[in-house]
Design an enzyme around this catalytic site. Structure first.
Site, PDB file in Angstrom:
ATOM      1  N   LYS A 208       0.835  -1.200   0.000  1.00  0.00           N
ATOM      2  CA  LYS A 208       0.000   0.000   0.000  1.00  0.00           C
ATOM      3  C   LYS A 208       0.877   1.260   0.000  1.00  0.00           C
ATOM      4  O   LYS A 208       0.672   2.170  -0.775  1.00  0.00           O
ATOM      5  CB  LYS A 208      -0.913  -0.035   1.235  1.00  0.00           C
ATOM      6  N   GLU A 214      10.987  -4.397   3.787  1.00  0.00           N
ATOM      7  CA  GLU A 214      11.083  -5.816   3.413  1.00  0.00           C
ATOM      8  C   GLU A 214      10.637  -6.012   1.961  1.00  0.00           C
ATOM      9  O   GLU A 214      11.281  -6.707   1.170  1.00  0.00           O
ATOM     10  CB  GLU A 214      10.181  -6.679   4.309  1.00  0.00           C
ATOM     11  N   GLY A 270      -4.402  -1.674   5.257  1.00  0.00           N
ATOM     12  CA  GLY A 270      -3.758  -2.893   4.750  1.00  0.00           C
ATOM     13  C   GLY A 270      -4.458  -4.155   5.238  1.00  0.00           C
ATOM     14  O   GLY A 270      -4.770  -5.052   4.464  1.00  0.00           O
ATOM     15  N   ARG A 271      -4.727  -4.225   6.540  1.00  0.00           N
ATOM     16  CA  ARG A 271      -5.323  -5.457   7.099  1.00  0.00           C
ATOM     17  C   ARG A 271      -6.796  -5.605   6.744  1.00  0.00           C
ATOM     18  O   ARG A 271      -7.397  -6.635   7.020  1.00  0.00           O
ATOM     19  CB  ARG A 271      -5.106  -5.493   8.619  1.00  0.00           C
ATOM     20  N   GLU A 356      -3.511  -5.647  15.512  1.00  0.00           N
ATOM     21  CA  GLU A 356      -3.026  -4.363  14.986  1.00  0.00           C
ATOM     22  C   GLU A 356      -4.152  -3.328  15.056  1.00  0.00           C
ATOM     23  O   GLU A 356      -3.910  -2.134  15.178  1.00  0.00           O
ATOM     24  CB  GLU A 356      -2.510  -4.523  13.537  1.00  0.00           C
TER      25      GLU A 356
HETATM   26  O1  F6P Z   1       4.138  -2.514   9.717  1.00  0.00           O
HETATM   27  C1  F6P Z   1       2.766  -2.542   9.718  1.00  0.00           C
HETATM   28  C2  F6P Z   1       2.178  -2.302   8.367  1.00  0.00           C
HETATM   29  O2  F6P Z   1       2.135  -0.942   8.115  1.00  0.00           O
HETATM   30  C3  F6P Z   1       0.808  -2.947   8.266  1.00  0.00           C
HETATM   31  O3  F6P Z   1      -0.176  -2.164   8.797  1.00  0.00           O
HETATM   32  C4  F6P Z   1       0.710  -3.184   6.795  1.00  0.00           C
HETATM   33  O4  F6P Z   1      -0.294  -4.108   6.475  1.00  0.00           O
HETATM   34  C5  F6P Z   1       2.099  -3.683   6.499  1.00  0.00           C
HETATM   35  O5  F6P Z   1       2.936  -2.900   7.318  1.00  0.00           O
HETATM   36  C6  F6P Z   1       2.533  -3.587   5.071  1.00  0.00           C
HETATM   37  O6  F6P Z   1       2.431  -2.293   4.587  1.00  0.00           O
HETATM   38  P1  F6P Z   1       2.463  -1.959   3.030  1.00  0.00           P
HETATM   39  O7  F6P Z   1       1.309  -2.622   2.393  1.00  0.00           O
HETATM   40  O8  F6P Z   1       2.399  -0.472   2.969  1.00  0.00           O
HETATM   41  O9  F6P Z   1       3.760  -2.484   2.495  1.00  0.00           O
END
Ligand code: F6P
Length: 540
Positions: A208, A214, A270-271, A356
Site C-alpha cells: 500500500k 522488506e 492494509g489489514r 493491529e
Molecule cells: O508494519 C505494519 C504495516 O504498516 C501494516 O499495517 C501493513 O499491512 C504492512 O505494514 C505492510 O504495509 P504496506 O502494504 O504499505 O507495504
C-alpha cells in the site's frame, strides 16, 4: 468531532459488572441443560451459523451488552463507517473496506468523490489482467506465457491474500503456481526463486505504501534475478512485474509504467484490504467469477451488520461477547481454531486484523484508556492443535475463549480419494471439533485430580456449509466488523497502527552499526552488546 465517553463509567457497564457476578455463580454445565438455549443464543446469517450458547452468557447478558452498545452509539458508528465518514481520526481518513464490495449504483464519498465507480473500475482492470494471465495471453519478455505468480508483500499485503489463496486452492487454476514471499529473511525469496523459471514468472509487488523495507528489498532482489537471466535492458520489468499500491508515485520511481500499477487507496487499511486489488494473486488463481462471489459474501455480511438489531447481529454480538470475556471475566487471550486444513492460515490473518486494530492503549482523544483492550489472539488448525496446546485450554490456569470454525462439507481437493473416504474423514474431523467444545464446556469430574476437567471454558462455534468463495467472504467481513464493534465500544481507533513505527525507524541505526566496525549510534547496553557480539562472531 469525536466525543469520548469512558465506557466503564456508564450505568450499562455497572449493570454488566453486577450481572457478571451472577453469571459466575452458574456453570456452563447448568446453563447448557436448557434445551432452548441454542435457539436464543445463536444467529444464522445467510447460511452461516454462529452458536454462542457455549459462552458464559444468558439472554440477559446479550440484552445488557446490546444496551451498552447502544449507549456507546454503535449503530451510529456503523452508519458512519458505511457512509465514509472520518473514522480513522489520527490519520484523518475514512475506512472504506465496505465500499470495496458495494453494488455499482451505491454512492460513498471520500474527499467529495464517489469512490464506488473507482473501485468498480479498478476491479475491471484487475479482472481483465487476471484473465490475461489465466488465458496465457500475458507473456514474459521472451514470449513465453506466465506459469508462476509471486506475491511480494508483508502484513496486510500478504496475510489476507495468502490466507484466501490457501483457503480457495480447490477453486484455483492448476496450471498457475502462486507463491507468497513476505519475509526479509533471504531464505524466503531464495527458496522460492530456486525452483522458478525467470522467463515464466510474474511478480506482484504488493505494498500500500510502497515504502515497506522488506517488500522493497525483496522486489529489488527479484528484479536483479530476472535481469540476470533476461538481460538488463529488456522490457523485463514491464512483462514480469506489476505493482499493487496506493502510492503510484513511488511505484513509478521504482520503474513501473502506469498501466502496470493497480490501485489500492489510503482509505482502505492494509489489514482490511483482502477484498481489494491487494488480492490480485488470488484473482489470478481463482478467476474473476469466483472472486466476485467472495465479494458477494462480504457484501452479504456487510448488509447483515448494517441492518440487523444488535441482539441478532452476528459480528456485533461476537465483538460484544469478546468484550464480555476480556473486560468482565478478564480473560487475556482469544483462540481461533479452524477445523479445516485449507483454512489454517486464517488465525495468522486474524492476529494482524485483531491485534493491529485493537491493540491500543489510548482512546480516540488520546487519553489513556481505563480498560483492557485487544486480547492476545492465537490459533492453529484442528485437529493438530489438539495434540499440541489444547492441554492448556482444558486444564491450564488461564481460561482461553475459543472460536471454533468448521464446515459441513469437506474441501474437495482434486485427487484420487473416493467420496466415501473423504466424507468419513471429514465426519471424524467435525466430531473432533464438536467434542472439543463439549469437553471444554462440560468437563468431567473424576476422583483422580489428574483426569478431572473442571469444564466451564467458553467457546463459540461458527459453522458454514463449505469453505467456498462466498462463505470465505462472509467470514472475512464477519471478523472485520467484530473488530470494528470492539473498537467502537472501547472508543479506540481500530484503523491506525502507530505502535509499529518506532521499530521501523530504529532498524536503520542498528543496520548502520551492524555493517560497520564498532558502534556509532546511541543504543541501550543490551542492544549495543548484541551488535558487538555479531560483529565479533560473523563468519567465524
Ligand atoms: O508494519 C505494519 C504495516 O504498516 C501494516 O499495517 C501493513 O499491512 C504492512 O505494514 C505492510 O504495509 P504496506 O502494504 O504499505 O507495504
Amino acid at each position: 468531532m469525536v466525543i469520548v465517553v469512558d465506557p466503564t463509567q456508564t450505568s450499562q457497564w455497572k449493570e454488566l459488572e453486577k450481572h457478571c457476578s451472577f453469571i459466575k455463580e452458574n456453570s456452563l454445565q447448568e446453563l447448557l441443560s436448557d434445551a432452548d438455549r441454542v435457539r436464543f443464543l445463536s444467529i444464522e446469517a445467510d447460511n452461516l451459523f454462529a452458536d454462542f450458547s457455549k459462552q458464559l452468557i444468558t439472554e440477559e447478558t446479550v440484552n445488557l451488552l446490546a444496551d451498552l452498545a447502544e449507549h456507546m452509539n454503535l449503530n451510529a458508528k456503523i452508519d458512519a463507517l458505511f457512509a465514509g465518514e472520518i473514522v480513522n481520526t489520527s490519520e484523518n481518513r475514512p475506512a472504506l473496506h465496505p465500499a470495496l464490495r458495494m453494488p455499482p449504483e451505491s454512492i460513498v464519498e471520500a474527499k467529495e468523490q464517489n469512490v464506488v465507480p473507482l473501485i468498480h473500475g479498478m476491479n475491471e482492470r484487475t479482472f481483465e489482467f487476471a484473465m490475461k494471465v489465466r488465458n496465457k495471453k500475458w507473456l514474459g519478455a521472451t514470449g513465453k506465457p506466465i506459469t508462476s505468480v509471486v506475491n511480494i508483500g508483508i502484513g496486510g499485503s500478504h496475510l489476507g491474500p495468502y490466507m484466501a489463496y490457501k483457503a480457495l486452492q480447490p477453486y484455483s487454476l492448476n496450471e498457475i503456481d502462486c507463491r507468497f514471499v513476505s519475509n526479509i529473511d533471504p531464505t524466503d525469496i531464495n527458496t522460492n526463486l530456486h525452483s522458478l523459471d525467470p522467463e515464466t514468472t510474474l511478480f506482484i509487488i504488493n505494498s500500500k505504501s510502497f515504502t515497506t523495507s522488506e517488500t522493497s528489498m525483496n522486489a529489488q532482489t527479484a528484479l536483479t534475478w530476472i535481469e540476470k537471466t533476461l538481460g538488463e535492458n529488456t522490457n523485463a520489468i514491464y512483462q514480469h512485474f506489476v505493482a499493487v499500491t496506493a502510492n503510484t508515485k513511488e511505484a513509478e520511481k521504482f520503474g513501473f509504467k502506469p498501466e502496470n500499477i493497480f490501485s489500492t487507496w489510503d482509505w482502505v487499511g492494509g489489514r482490511f484490504s483482502v477484498s481489494s486489488s491487494a488480492s490480485l494473486a488470488v484473482m489470478i488463481a481463482i478467476g474473476p467469477d469466483n472472486f466476485r462471489k467472495l465479494l458477494d459474501g462480504c457484501q452479504m455480511m456487510d448488509e447483515h451488520f448494517r441492518t440487523s438489531e444488535i441482539t441478532q447481529n452476528m459480528p456485533a454480538l461476537m465483538g460484544l461477547i469478546a468484550i464480555w470475556n476480556r473486560n468482565f471475566f478478564g480473560f487475556p487471550n482469544q483462540a481461533v481454531i479452524p477445523y479445516s486444513k485449507s483454512f489454517e492460515h486464517f488465525p495468522s490473518y486474524l492476529e494482524q486484523l485483531e491485534m493491529e486494530s485493537n491493540g491500543k492503549n489510548i482512546d480516540q482523544e488520546g487519553n489513556r484508556v481505563n480498560l483492557e483492550t485487544s486480547p492476545v489472539v492465537l490459533g492453529g488448525v484442528g485437529t493438530d492443535a489438539q495434540h499440541s496446546f489444547f492441554q492448556l485450554f482444558h486444564q491450564g490456569t488461564t481460561i482461553v475463549p475459543i472460536d471454533f470454525i468448521a464446515f459441513c462439507d469437506p474441501t474437495q481437493p482434486s485427487n484420487s480419494l473416493s467420496q466415501d473416504t473423504i466424507r468419513k474423514q471429514h465426519e471424524i474431523l467435525l466430531a473432533n471439533c464438536f467434542a472439543q467444545s463439549q469437553a471444554l464446556a462440560i468437563g468431567s469430574k473424576t476422583d483422580n485430580p489428574n483426569t478431572s476437567l473442571g469444564g466451564n471454558r467458553p467457546s463459540t462455534t461458527i459453522l458454514g456449509d463449505r469453505l467456498d468463495p462466498l462463505t470465505l467472504g462472509q467470514l472475512i467481513a464477519l471478523y472485520e466488523h467484530k473488530v470494528f464493534t470492539m473498537g467502537a465500544v472501547w472508543q479506540i481507533n481500530s484503523f491506525d497502527q502507530w505502535g509499529v513505527e518506532l521499530g521501523k525507524s530504529i532498524v536503520n541505526d542498528v543496520l548502520d552499526d551492524l555493517t560497520s566496525a564498532g558502534t556509532n549510534k546511541d543504543h541501550d547496553s543490551s542492544t549495543a552488546s548484541l551488535i558487538a557480539r555479531y560483529q565479533m562472531r560473523r563468519n567465524l
